[in-house]
Design a protein around this motif. Structure first.
Motif, PDB file in Angstrom:
ATOM      1  N   SER A 218       0.991   4.114  -2.851  1.00 10.98           N
ATOM      2  CA  SER A 218       0.749   5.520  -2.511  1.00 10.98           C
ATOM      3  C   SER A 218       1.878   6.414  -3.007  1.00 10.98           C
TER       4      SER A 218
ATOM      5  N   SER B  94       1.581   6.871  -6.631  1.00 14.20           N
ATOM      6  CA  SER B  94       0.541   7.864  -6.926  1.00 14.20           C
ATOM      7  C   SER B  94       1.070   9.279  -6.739  1.00 14.20           C
ATOM      8  N   MET B  95       1.846   9.482  -5.682  1.00 11.79           N
ATOM      9  CA  MET B  95       2.442  10.797  -5.446  1.00 11.79           C
ATOM     10  C   MET B  95       3.365  11.183  -6.593  1.00 11.79           C
TER      11      MET B  95
ATOM     12  N   GLU C  52      -2.977  14.795   0.795  1.00 16.57           N
ATOM     13  CA  GLU C  52      -3.875  13.703   1.177  1.00 16.57           C
ATOM     14  C   GLU C  52      -3.149  12.356   1.109  1.00 16.57           C
ATOM     15  N   ILE C  53      -2.365  12.163   0.060  1.00 18.67           N
ATOM     16  CA  ILE C  53      -1.639  10.905  -0.079  1.00 18.67           C
ATOM     17  C   ILE C  53      -0.501  10.833   0.936  1.00 18.67           C
ATOM     18  N   GLU C  54       0.134  11.962   1.200  1.00 22.52           N
ATOM     19  CA  GLU C  54       1.191  12.000   2.209  1.00 22.52           C
ATOM     20  C   GLU C  54       0.637  11.603   3.579  1.00 22.52           C
TER      21      GLU C  54
ATOM     22  N   GLU D 250       0.832  -1.212   0.000  1.00 25.86           N
ATOM     23  CA  GLU D 250       0.000   0.000   0.000  1.00 25.86           C
ATOM     24  C   GLU D 250       0.863   1.258   0.000  1.00 25.86           C
TER      25      GLU D 250
ATOM     26  N   LYS E 267      -3.016  17.810  -4.556  1.00 23.82           N
ATOM     27  CA  LYS E 267      -3.487  16.462  -4.231  1.00 23.82           C
ATOM     28  C   LYS E 267      -2.474  15.657  -3.408  1.00 23.82           C
ATOM     29  N   LEU E 268      -1.257  16.155  -3.311  1.00 24.41           N
ATOM     30  CA  LEU E 268      -0.204  15.419  -2.609  1.00 24.41           C
ATOM     31  C   LEU E 268      -0.414  15.291  -1.098  1.00 24.41           C
TER      32      LEU E 268
ATOM     33  N   ARG F  46      -1.871   9.574   4.062  1.00 25.57           N
ATOM     34  CA  ARG F  46      -2.061   8.122   3.988  1.00 25.57           C
ATOM     35  C   ARG F  46      -0.727   7.401   4.193  1.00 25.57           C
ATOM     36  N   CYS F  47       0.343   7.908   3.585  1.00 25.88           N
ATOM     37  CA  CYS F  47       1.674   7.315   3.746  1.00 25.88           C
ATOM     38  C   CYS F  47       2.113   7.348   5.208  1.00 25.88           C
TER      39      CYS F  47
END
Length: 110
Positions: free
Chosen positions: A17, A20-21, A35-37, A13, A32-33, A39-40
């Motif tokens: 992620s 995706s970044m 939100e993914i950061e 995962e 958008k970065l 999650r990471c």
């Protein structure tokens, strides 16, 4: 049949992620970065909690090491793409701060 490893799943995962970044950074989709950061960061925290509790077999260890290599390489590229943007933002913020200070000292600039 191999037992499903939560540790390996979390690394998969995390790798997805970071990939995706990288796609977003290449497309300059900076907004958008974060939100993914987030999650990471949650995945890393989860790994810190579960990794010491789970023993991996040789195949799982090999998979994790391959994922880590991919994560490191892609994270380095993301950082390389983001750094110039951050440097530019810092310069712009410095100019705004200077204008604000001058405005307070001498009145608004026209």
């Amino acid at each position: 049949m191999a037992v499903r490893s939560e540790v390996v799943h979390c690394y998969e995962e995390l790798a997805a992620s970071v990939s995706s970044m990288l796609v977003l950074a290449r497309a300059k989709e900076w907004g958008k970065l974060p939100e993914i950061e987030t999650r990471c960061a949650a995945l890393v925290e989860r790994l810190r909690a579960i990794e010491p509790l789970e023993a991996l077999d040789a195949i799982q260890i090999e998979r994790v090491l391959a994922l880590l290599d991919r994560i490191r390489a892609e994270q380095a590229e993301v950082s390389g793409l983001i750094k110039p943007q951050l440097d530019d933002l810092i310069v712009r913020m410095g100019h705004l701060h200077k204008e604000k200070s001058l405005g307070r000292a001498y009145g608004p600039m026209h």
